[in-house]
Write a protein that holds these residues in place. Sequence first.
Motif, PDB file in Angstrom:
ATOM      1  N   SER A  98      23.268  16.665 -57.017  1.00 62.08           N
ATOM      2  CA  SER A  98      24.372  15.836 -57.499  1.00 62.08           C
ATOM      3  C   SER A  98      23.975  14.365 -57.443  1.00 62.08           C
ATOM      4  N   SER A  99      24.585  13.602 -58.318  1.00 60.86           N
ATOM      5  CA  SER A  99      24.334  12.167 -58.372  1.00 60.86           C
ATOM      6  C   SER A  99      25.036  11.478 -57.206  1.00 60.86           C
ATOM      7  N   GLN A 100      24.646  10.231 -56.952  1.00 62.41           N
ATOM      8  CA  GLN A 100      25.149   9.494 -55.797  1.00 62.41           C
ATOM      9  C   GLN A 100      25.771   8.169 -56.213  1.00 62.41           C
ATOM     10  N   ASN A 101      26.481   7.569 -55.269  1.00 62.04           N
ATOM     11  CA  ASN A 101      27.019   6.210 -55.382  1.00 62.04           C
ATOM     12  C   ASN A 101      28.021   6.047 -56.511  1.00 62.04           C
ATOM     13  N   HIS A 102      28.968   6.953 -56.609  1.00 63.53           N
ATOM     14  CA  HIS A 102      30.026   6.820 -57.604  1.00 63.53           C
ATOM     15  C   HIS A 102      31.282   7.526 -57.124  1.00 63.53           C
ATOM     16  N   TRP A 103      32.406   7.090 -57.668  1.00 60.17           N
ATOM     17  CA  TRP A 103      33.666   7.784 -57.446  1.00 60.17           C
ATOM     18  C   TRP A 103      34.605   7.394 -58.580  1.00 60.17           C
ATOM     19  N   PRO A 104      35.249   8.262 -59.239  1.00 59.65           N
ATOM     20  CA  PRO A 104      35.317   9.701 -59.033  1.00 59.65           C
ATOM     21  C   PRO A 104      34.217  10.484 -59.756  1.00 59.65           C
ATOM     22  N   SER A 105      33.580   9.888 -60.772  1.00 58.54           N
ATOM     23  CA  SER A 105      32.526  10.629 -61.466  1.00 58.54           C
ATOM     24  C   SER A 105      31.398   9.683 -61.856  1.00 58.54           C
ATOM     25  N   LEU A 106      30.290  10.244 -62.271  1.00 56.70           N
ATOM     26  CA  LEU A 106      29.128   9.455 -62.670  1.00 56.70           C
ATOM     27  C   LEU A 106      29.422   8.609 -63.900  1.00 56.70           C
ATOM     28  N   ASP A 107      30.104   9.168 -64.869  1.00 64.29           N
ATOM     29  CA  ASP A 107      30.377   8.441 -66.108  1.00 64.29           C
ATOM     30  C   ASP A 107      31.498   7.418 -65.972  1.00 64.29           C
ATOM     31  N   PHE A 108      32.455   7.669 -65.104  1.00 68.59           N
ATOM     32  CA  PHE A 108      33.561   6.736 -64.887  1.00 68.59           C
ATOM     33  C   PHE A 108      33.621   6.410 -63.401  1.00 68.59           C
ATOM     34  N   ASP A 109      33.077   5.274 -63.019  1.00 64.91           N
ATOM     35  CA  ASP A 109      32.992   4.874 -61.623  1.00 64.91           C
ATOM     36  C   ASP A 109      33.876   3.661 -61.375  1.00 64.91           C
ATOM     37  N   LEU A 110      34.878   3.813 -60.556  1.00 68.12           N
ATOM     38  CA  LEU A 110      35.786   2.701 -60.277  1.00 68.12           C
ATOM     39  C   LEU A 110      35.081   1.543 -59.571  1.00 68.12           C
ATOM     40  N   ALA A 111      34.076   1.807 -58.760  1.00 70.82           N
ATOM     41  CA  ALA A 111      33.374   0.745 -58.052  1.00 70.82           C
ATOM     42  C   ALA A 111      32.479  -0.092 -58.957  1.00 70.82           C
ATOM     43  N   GLU A 112      32.384   0.285 -60.222  1.00 69.46           N
ATOM     44  CA  GLU A 112      31.594  -0.505 -61.174  1.00 69.46           C
ATOM     45  C   GLU A 112      32.192  -1.909 -61.344  1.00 69.46           C
ATOM     46  N   VAL A 113      33.406  -2.086 -60.913  1.00 70.91           N
ATOM     47  CA  VAL A 113      34.039  -3.408 -60.970  1.00 70.91           C
ATOM     48  C   VAL A 113      33.251  -4.405 -60.110  1.00 70.91           C
TER      49      VAL A 113
END
Length: 118
Positions: A98-113
Amino acid sequence: MTAFRLAVGGRIDRSRPLAIRFNGRRLDGFAGDTVASILLAHGIHHVARSFKYHRPRGIVSHGSDEPSALLTVDRGAGRIDPNNRASVVEAFDGLAVSSQNHWPSLDFDLAEVNNLVQ
């Protein structure tokens, strides 16, 4: 046969198919594949996110010097190992990564802000 894999050649054994799971999605491969080669054969290039700013990361190397494609490997029976390089993890039937450092998913990551406030 996947769209991004050569029909012949390479160092894989096409007589021994196997299947792995990447983020719950089943991917077919062959004995001798690494996780990175299976992901690339299926056209999957976005495999992780950076730790600090959560920027998209993909496979950029073919050996142990891979800096970006870090995955969590679930080898079963509670043996979960984070930060494995996709280019050196040998695929076997039933492997789950599984991929790491994201939530809730790899394609849509709220922490990308975090990328906006550098």
